[in-house]
Design a protein around this motif. Structure first.
Motif, PDB file in Angstrom:
ATOM      1  N   ILE A  30       0.792  -1.237   0.195  1.00 54.32           N
ATOM      2  CA  ILE A  30       0.051   0.177   0.124  1.00 54.32           C
ATOM      3  C   ILE A  30       0.870   1.303   0.054  1.00 54.32           C
ATOM      4  N   GLY A  31       2.185   0.941   0.113  1.00 56.25           N
ATOM      5  CA  GLY A  31       2.943   2.381   0.325  1.00 56.25           C
ATOM      6  C   GLY A  31       3.026   3.229  -0.891  1.00 56.25           C
ATOM      7  N   TRP A  32       2.866   2.615  -2.154  1.00 54.38           N
ATOM      8  CA  TRP A  32       3.342   3.163  -3.463  1.00 54.38           C
ATOM      9  C   TRP A  32       2.037   4.038  -3.577  1.00 54.38           C
ATOM     10  N   ILE A  33       1.038   4.000  -2.997  1.00 58.28           N
ATOM     11  CA  ILE A  33      -0.283   5.043  -3.042  1.00 58.28           C
ATOM     12  C   ILE A  33       0.149   6.267  -2.934  1.00 58.28           C
ATOM     13  N   PHE A  34       0.881   6.569  -1.759  1.00 59.17           N
ATOM     14  CA  PHE A  34       1.112   7.843  -1.077  1.00 59.17           C
ATOM     15  C   PHE A  34       1.770   8.758  -2.278  1.00 59.17           C
ATOM     16  N   PRO A  35       3.082   8.455  -2.897  1.00 61.39           N
ATOM     17  CA  PRO A  35       3.557   9.226  -3.421  1.00 61.39           C
ATOM     18  C   PRO A  35       2.928   9.369  -4.781  1.00 61.39           C
ATOM     19  N   LEU A  36       2.270   8.443  -5.211  1.00 68.28           N
ATOM     20  CA  LEU A  36       1.382   8.787  -6.417  1.00 68.28           C
ATOM     21  C   LEU A  36       0.057   9.602  -6.382  1.00 68.28           C
ATOM     22  N   ALA A  37      -0.441   9.581  -5.200  1.00 68.56           N
ATOM     23  CA  ALA A  37      -1.339  10.465  -4.703  1.00 68.56           C
ATOM     24  C   ALA A  37      -0.879  12.041  -4.673  1.00 68.56           C
ATOM     25  N   LEU A  38       0.435  12.053  -4.240  1.00 69.56           N
ATOM     26  CA  LEU A  38       1.063  13.499  -4.146  1.00 69.56           C
ATOM     27  C   LEU A  38       1.232  13.848  -5.665  1.00 69.56           C
ATOM     28  N   TRP A  39       1.706  12.839  -6.527  1.00 70.14           N
ATOM     29  CA  TRP A  39       2.254  13.454  -7.826  1.00 70.14           C
ATOM     30  C   TRP A  39       0.865  13.697  -8.464  1.00 70.14           C
ATOM     31  N   VAL A  40      -0.425  13.230  -8.271  1.00 71.65           N
ATOM     32  CA  VAL A  40      -1.515  13.415  -8.979  1.00 71.65           C
ATOM     33  C   VAL A  40      -1.942  14.809  -8.432  1.00 71.65           C
ATOM     34  N   LEU A  41      -1.921  15.010  -7.308  1.00 67.55           N
ATOM     35  CA  LEU A  41      -2.425  16.246  -6.803  1.00 67.55           C
ATOM     36  C   LEU A  41      -1.614  17.425  -7.128  1.00 67.55           C
ATOM     37  N   SER A  42      -0.266  17.127  -7.482  1.00 68.51           N
ATOM     38  CA  SER A  42       0.983  18.304  -7.773  1.00 68.51           C
ATOM     39  C   SER A  42       0.356  18.293  -9.569  1.00 68.51           C
ATOM     40  N   LEU A  43       0.074  17.315 -10.311  1.00 67.72           N
ATOM     41  CA  LEU A  43      -0.432  17.553 -11.319  1.00 67.72           C
ATOM     42  C   LEU A  43      -1.565  18.231 -11.751  1.00 67.72           C
ATOM     43  N   ILE A  44      -2.626  18.150 -10.966  1.00 65.89           N
ATOM     44  CA  ILE A  44      -3.982  18.719 -10.877  1.00 65.89           C
ATOM     45  C   ILE A  44      -3.476  20.244 -10.617  1.00 65.89           C
ATOM     46  N   TRP A  45      -2.972  20.626  -9.446  1.00 64.23           N
ATOM     47  CA  TRP A  45      -2.947  21.805  -9.267  1.00 64.23           C
ATOM     48  C   TRP A  45      -1.986  22.809  -9.881  1.00 64.23           C
ATOM     49  N   SER A  46      -1.133  22.107 -10.753  1.00 65.75           N
ATOM     50  CA  SER A  46      -0.171  22.721 -11.535  1.00 65.75           C
ATOM     51  C   SER A  46      -0.939  23.129 -12.943  1.00 65.75           C
ATOM     52  N   ILE A  47      -1.903  21.972 -13.314  1.00 68.12           N
ATOM     53  CA  ILE A  47      -2.629  22.248 -14.637  1.00 68.12           C
ATOM     54  C   ILE A  47      -3.666  23.560 -14.090  1.00 68.12           C
ATOM     55  N   MET A  48      -4.286  23.619 -12.887  1.00 57.62           N
ATOM     56  CA  MET A  48      -5.163  24.752 -12.460  1.00 57.62           C
ATOM     57  C   MET A  48      -4.230  25.954 -12.457  1.00 57.62           C
ATOM     58  N   GLY A  49      -2.988  26.163 -12.122  1.00 56.03           N
ATOM     59  CA  GLY A  49      -2.204  27.282 -12.001  1.00 56.03           C
ATOM     60  C   GLY A  49      -1.932  27.768 -13.284  1.00 56.03           C
ATOM     61  N   PHE A  50      -1.755  26.662 -14.272  1.00 56.28           N
ATOM     62  CA  PHE A  50      -1.253  27.063 -15.691  1.00 56.28           C
ATOM     63  C   PHE A  50      -2.636  27.905 -16.183  1.00 56.28           C
ATOM     64  N   THR A  51      -3.989  27.237 -15.971  1.00 55.52           N
ATOM     65  CA  THR A  51      -4.988  27.840 -16.609  1.00 55.52           C
ATOM     66  C   THR A  51      -5.481  29.093 -16.303  1.00 55.52           C
ATOM     67  N   LYS A  52      -5.297  29.236 -14.723  1.00 59.99           N
ATOM     68  CA  LYS A  52      -5.422  30.758 -14.221  1.00 59.99           C
ATOM     69  C   LYS A  52      -4.358  31.672 -14.789  1.00 59.99           C
ATOM     70  N   ALA A  53      -3.219  31.315 -14.529  1.00 57.59           N
ATOM     71  CA  ALA A  53      -2.163  32.389 -14.890  1.00 57.59           C
ATOM     72  C   ALA A  53      -2.139  32.803 -16.580  1.00 57.59           C
ATOM     73  N   LYS A  54      -2.689  31.830 -17.180  1.00 59.96           N
ATOM     74  CA  LYS A  54      -2.861  31.983 -18.934  1.00 59.96           C
ATOM     75  C   LYS A  54      -3.798  32.857 -19.048  1.00 59.96           C
ATOM     76  N   ASP A  55      -4.872  32.965 -18.108  1.00 62.51           N
ATOM     77  CA  ASP A  55      -5.901  34.052 -18.134  1.00 62.51           C
ATOM     78  C   ASP A  55      -5.514  35.332 -17.394  1.00 62.51           C
ATOM     79  N   GLY A  56      -4.351  35.501 -16.918  1.00 65.13           N
ATOM     80  CA  GLY A  56      -3.976  36.558 -16.285  1.00 65.13           C
ATOM     81  C   GLY A  56      -4.596  36.777 -14.785  1.00 65.13           C
ATOM     82  N   THR A  57      -4.721  35.593 -14.101  1.00 64.55           N
ATOM     83  CA  THR A  57      -5.329  35.600 -12.841  1.00 64.55           C
ATOM     84  C   THR A  57      -4.258  34.970 -12.036  1.00 64.55           C
TER      85      THR A  57
END
Length: 132
Positions: free
Chosen positions: A93-120
């Motif tokens: 079960i230990g492999w789930i935690f680094p994967l979960a952190l990477w997925v959250l990082s991916l989602i939040w990075s894409i959200m930051g990209f879309t906001k910054a692209k719009d100038g927010t």
């Protein structure tokens, strides 16, 4: 007759970024979080003096990527200790935690990209403010 070399020219400061370029590099700083800390660091070091929005957003992305890196290291240490203590059963079960952190990082990075692209400006939900 002696040859005199002219003194070296003074370095010229880089031209400021246009508004579109400022938004573009700021959004790239967030999107670079998909592959790690280096894109945000490089963009911040190169463009911090050329655009205020890029400076602000690349610092935000860099602070978040530092927090993710610290989290990945902490998970690695904890998984290693628990793997030894449980004779390797923790690996199931230990492999789930680094994967979960990477997925959250991916989602939040894409959200930051879309906001910054719009100038927010975008603030990550979890971040350390190490670089001011």
């Amino acid at each position: 007759m002696t040859d005199q070399t002219p003194p070296p020219a003074a370095p010229t400061p880089a031209a400021p970024l246009s508004e579109a370029e400022d938004r573009q590099w700021a959004s790239f700083a967030h999107l670079g979080g998909i592959i790690g800390i280096l894109p945000a660091l490089i963009i911040w070091l190169v463009f911090k003096d050329r655009g205020s929005f890029t400076n602000q957003e690349s610092k935000e992305a860099l602070n978040f990527q530092i927090a993710v890196l610290i989290g990945q290291i902490a998970i690695l240490i904890i998984n290693s200790i628990l793997g030894v203590v449980t004779f390797g059963f923790w690996a199931l079960i230990g492999w789930i935690f680094p994967l979960a952190l990477w997925v959250l990082s991916l989602i939040w990075s894409i959200m930051g990209f879309t906001k910054a692209k719009d100038g927010t400006a975008y603030r990550y939900p979890v971040s350390l403010r190490l670089i001011k």
